[in-house]
Each structure stands twice: as C-alpha cells, then as structure tokens.
Design a protein around this motif. Structure first.
Motif, mmCIF file in Angstrom:
data_model
loop_
_atom_site.group_PDB
_atom_site.id
_atom_site.type_symbol
_atom_site.label_atom_id
_atom_site.label_comp_id
_atom_site.label_asym_id
_atom_site.label_seq_id
_atom_site.Cartn_x
_atom_site.Cartn_y
_atom_site.Cartn_z
ATOM 1 N N GLU A 136 1.180 5.337 0.166
ATOM 2 C CA GLU A 136 0.527 6.595 0.530
ATOM 3 C C GLU A 136 1.399 7.753 0.045
ATOM 4 O O GLU A 136 2.616 7.710 0.187
ATOM 5 N N HIS B 275 -5.728 12.422 -11.680
ATOM 6 C CA HIS B 275 -6.989 12.672 -12.381
ATOM 7 C C HIS B 275 -7.440 14.088 -12.049
ATOM 8 O O HIS B 275 -7.684 14.410 -10.884
ATOM 9 N N HIS C 147 0.866 -1.182 0.000
ATOM 10 C CA HIS C 147 0.000 0.000 0.000
ATOM 11 C C HIS C 147 0.901 1.229 0.000
ATOM 12 O O HIS C 147 1.785 1.360 0.848
ATOM 13 N N ILE D 293 2.502 6.769 -10.154
ATOM 14 C CA ILE D 293 1.552 7.725 -9.592
ATOM 15 C C ILE D 293 0.497 8.031 -10.648
ATOM 16 O O ILE D 293 0.833 8.363 -11.784
ATOM 17 N N SER D 294 -0.769 7.897 -10.272
ATOM 18 C CA SER D 294 -1.891 8.206 -11.165
ATOM 19 C C SER D 294 -2.507 9.528 -10.728
ATOM 20 O O SER D 294 -2.682 9.771 -9.533
ATOM 21 N N ALA E 163 -6.923 14.439 -8.163
ATOM 22 C CA ALA E 163 -6.908 13.248 -7.318
ATOM 23 C C ALA E 163 -5.612 12.505 -7.600
ATOM 24 O O ALA E 163 -5.241 12.303 -8.759
ATOM 25 N N VAL E 164 -4.927 12.102 -6.537
ATOM 26 C CA VAL E 164 -3.619 11.471 -6.664
ATOM 27 C C VAL E 164 -3.651 10.110 -5.981
ATOM 28 O O VAL E 164 -4.189 9.970 -4.886
ATOM 29 N N GLN E 165 -3.073 9.116 -6.646
ATOM 30 C CA GLN E 165 -3.014 7.767 -6.094
ATOM 31 C C GLN E 165 -1.711 7.124 -6.545
ATOM 32 O O GLN E 165 -1.228 7.395 -7.649
ATOM 33 N N ALA E 166 -1.134 6.267 -5.715
ATOM 34 C CA ALA E 166 0.094 5.574 -6.098
ATOM 35 C C ALA E 166 -0.062 4.087 -5.830
ATOM 36 O O ALA E 166 -0.872 3.674 -4.987
ATOM 37 N N GLN E 167 0.691 3.305 -6.569
ATOM 38 C CA GLN E 167 0.684 1.861 -6.353
ATOM 39 C C GLN E 167 2.031 1.281 -6.752
ATOM 40 O O GLN E 167 2.751 1.863 -7.565
#
Length: 121
Positions: free
Chosen positions: A72, A99, A70, A96-97, A83-87
């Motif tokens: 963060e 939108h 996970h 890093i994604s 909106a920012v998300q990482a995986q």
C-alpha cells in the motif's frame, strides 16, 4: 436467479445474518487476515507523465518484502489524476506503477511516501 440450494445468509448461530464463511477468514481456525510486515517511508520522485502515459519505477529496496506481499502506498500530496500502484517485484524489492488519467501533463514533486506491506499468514 436460479436457486441451486446454496444459502449464503449464514450458518448455525449466524443463520440469516449475512455472514459468509470463506477460506477461514471469519473465525474458527485456519487462515487469518493479512499481517502488517513493514510500515515505513520512502523518498520517491515520480517522473513527469503526459496524458495517458504509464511509467514503472526501477526497483526500490524494501528489506523484508517478498513476492506475493500486498503493498500500500500513501503519497504525501494530491496525485492530480495519477493512479498509483505498488507491488513486490522480487525479494526485498518493490516497483511503483503510475498512470496519468488526467487531461494534461503532470509532474509530481519528490516526496516522502508512506509504505505499508502486508502478508497473508
């Protein structure tokens, strides 16, 4: 809602306390909560994004990261509706994604982002 005989209010000494035991997280052996594996910073320069646009970064090396971890992110500024998300995308690599959910084009500056990686152990 029909009563199927399940009582999720707690068991034994916890009866009526609203405690639900699932997958060993609430105590008694087995699985424990996620463990922080990495706590660091990266320099990241997000691309300019038009309204509704989505972008995914190229791979960013983060030694010690594994698939399933996970990730963060802690941006150094207001992301202005992005909106920012990482995986973890591979061993030792994150992506890093982004939108853009705002009503206009947003071009975030390059900055030092906090990154915390957790793993269920």
């Amino acid at each position: 809602m029909p009563n199927n005989g399940a009582d999720f209010r707690g068991l034994g000494a916890n009866a009526g306390n609203g405690i639900v035991y699932a997958d060993g997280f609430a105590g008694a052996g087995g699985v424990v909560g996620p463990k922080t594996i990495i706590n660091t910073t990266i320099t990241f320069d997000p691309p300019s994004l038009a309204t509704g646009a989505i972008a995914v970064s190229s791979g960013i090396t983060l030694t010690g990261t594994a698939l399933g971890d996970h990730v963060e992110l802690y941006p150094p500024y207001d992301t202005q509706g992005i909106a920012v998300q990482a995986q973890a995308s591979a061993a030792n690599t994150i992506v890093i994604s982004l939108h853009n959910r705002s009503a206009g084009t947003v071009d975030l500056a390059s900055g030092t982002w906090g990154v915390v990686v957790k793993r269920r152990v």
